[in-house]
Design an enzyme around this catalytic site. Structure first.
Site, PDB file in Angstrom:
ATOM      1  NE  ARG A   1       5.127   3.370   2.415  1.00  0.00           N
ATOM      2  CZ  ARG A   1       5.306   3.591   3.678  1.00  0.00           C
ATOM      3  NH1 ARG A   1       5.038   4.841   4.056  1.00  0.00           N
ATOM      4  NH2 ARG A   1       5.652   2.790   4.610  1.00  0.00           N
TER       5      ARG A   1
ATOM      6  CG  ASP B   1       5.460  -9.894  -7.294  1.00  0.00           C
ATOM      7  OD1 ASP B   1       4.595  -9.171  -7.054  1.00  0.00           O
ATOM      8  OD2 ASP B   1       5.937 -10.802  -6.244  1.00  0.00           O
TER       9      ASP B   1
ATOM     10  CG  HIS C   1       0.128  -8.825  -6.105  1.00  0.00           C
ATOM     11  ND1 HIS C   1      -0.910  -8.343  -6.101  1.00  0.00           N
ATOM     12  CD2 HIS C   1       0.361  -9.323  -4.826  1.00  0.00           C
ATOM     13  CE1 HIS C   1      -1.483  -8.583  -4.562  1.00  0.00           C
ATOM     14  NE2 HIS C   1      -0.585  -9.249  -4.083  1.00  0.00           N
TER      15      HIS C   1
END
Ligand SMILES: Cc1cc2nc3c(=O)[nH]c(=O)nc-3n(C[C@H](O)[C@H](O)[C@H](O)COP(=O)(O)OP(=O)(O)OC[C@H]3O[C@@H](n4cnc5c(N)ncnc54)[C@H](O)[C@@H]3O)c2cc1C
Length: 285
Positions: A202, A191, A193
């Protein structure tokens, strides 16, 4: 184009199925998605009802949600991507537990002859400031020697692997001959979020280059998918910085001096946000 009654994101529709090349043999493409910026607003309004009328427009509301870490409306959007990536990158990526994953099975199928060899400019020395990272480029001769070793190592390993398969060794065992530079493939669903959280970890200079380039590709896709949410993410997470309690004391001390810095807010920063900022600094403007 197919007709649909689903809410769509025009930018994401353009992205569906487009294959992005990453690293030397890597790929990333959007398989499917659900939701758009409006889904975030819709979820927030059902949960806060009349209280949200103060947020005059949808973008202001999205910015408010991000700024105050109201996370669940962002979970209403989902994305499924296909990825081809080296195993050592997959090992870092899989640590993000809030996704659903299905990976190519090397017990079931023979793995393709694809191995990662870094480009010359990415063969760098151990960083002197970050114990996990890489620093200055190596001299060309040393870098080329390393790249040559990568290629030879992969070729020998793959040849031994093929020989073992032909000799009847089970695929699940024969694969143990292969190095972590081999490419694997998976479908990954998450999802918005949690994808934003993945971005903050990352798509960051501290992350290893080989996973960062995948995160950067996903970032482009996210900007096309949910442009308003990504503008809010950039302002409140991507470009933001959290200060510790002691650091805040130093900043308060600096701004309280008569000759302390004075700057105006850039356009787009609302009155309420300005007040929150000056209150945090105890800054009497
Ligand atoms: C630069 C960098 C260096 C790293 N170095 C190392 C290393 O040397 N060794 C190593 O082992 N790992 C390392 N990691 C991996 C790191 O520790 C995390 O495992 C990884 O980044 C996933 O983060 P996450 O757990 O927040 O994400 P997710 O797994 O996606 O979880 C998202 C959030 O959900 C919540 N959550 C998920 N699962 C649980 C749970 N079971 N209990 C409670 N809350 C949960 C947490 O709030 C979490 O932040 C490194 C990561 C980065 C970015």
């Amino acid at each position: 184009m197919n007709q649909t009654n689903r809410p769509i994101s025009p930018g994401m529709e353009e992205m569906l199925g487009v294959v992005h090349e990453v690293l030397d043999h890597g790929k990333l493409w959007v398989v499917d998605y659900m939701g758009n910026d409006d889904a975030i607003v819709q979820a927030a309004r059902v949960s806060y009802g009349e209280g949200t009328t103060a947020a005059s427009d949808d973008e202001t509301l999205i910015r408010y949600l991000k700024r105050h870490r109201h996370t669940t409306p962002f979970e209403m959007c989902e994305i499924k991507i296909g990825v081809e990536l080296p195993v050592f990158v997959a090992r870092q990526w899989i640590r993000h537990r809030t996704a659903n994953v299905n990976e190519y099975s090397a017990r079931y199928s023979i793995v393709p002859d694809k191995f990662y060899v870094p480009s010359l400019d990415q063969v760098r020395a151990q960083s002197t400031v970050n114990k996990q990272g890489r620093g200055e480029p190596l001299d060309v001769a040393s870098a080329e020697r390393f790249r040559h070793s990568c290629k030879v190592n992969a070729a020998v390993a793959f040849s031994d692997y093929k020989d073992a398969i032909e000799a009847g060794v089970a695929r699940e065992l024969a694969r143990s001959l292969l190095p972590v530079s081999m490419y694997t493939r998976w479908y990954w669903k998450i999802d918005l979020h949690n994808l934003m959280h993945f971005q903050s970890l990352r798509n960051d200079p501290h992350a290893q280059y080989e996973i960062r380039v995948y995160a950067e590709t996903i970032h482009q896709i996210m900007e096309a998918w949910v442009p308003r949410a990504m503008r809010a993410w950039k302002d409140y997470v991507g470009d933001a910085h959290t200060f510790s309690g002691p650091e805040m004391e130093v900043i308060r001390d600096i701004v309280s001096r008569d000759d302390g810095p004075r700057a105006s807010f850039p356009p787009g920063v609302g009155k309420r946000e300005q007040l929150e900022f000056t209150a945090a600094l105890r800054w009497d403007v």
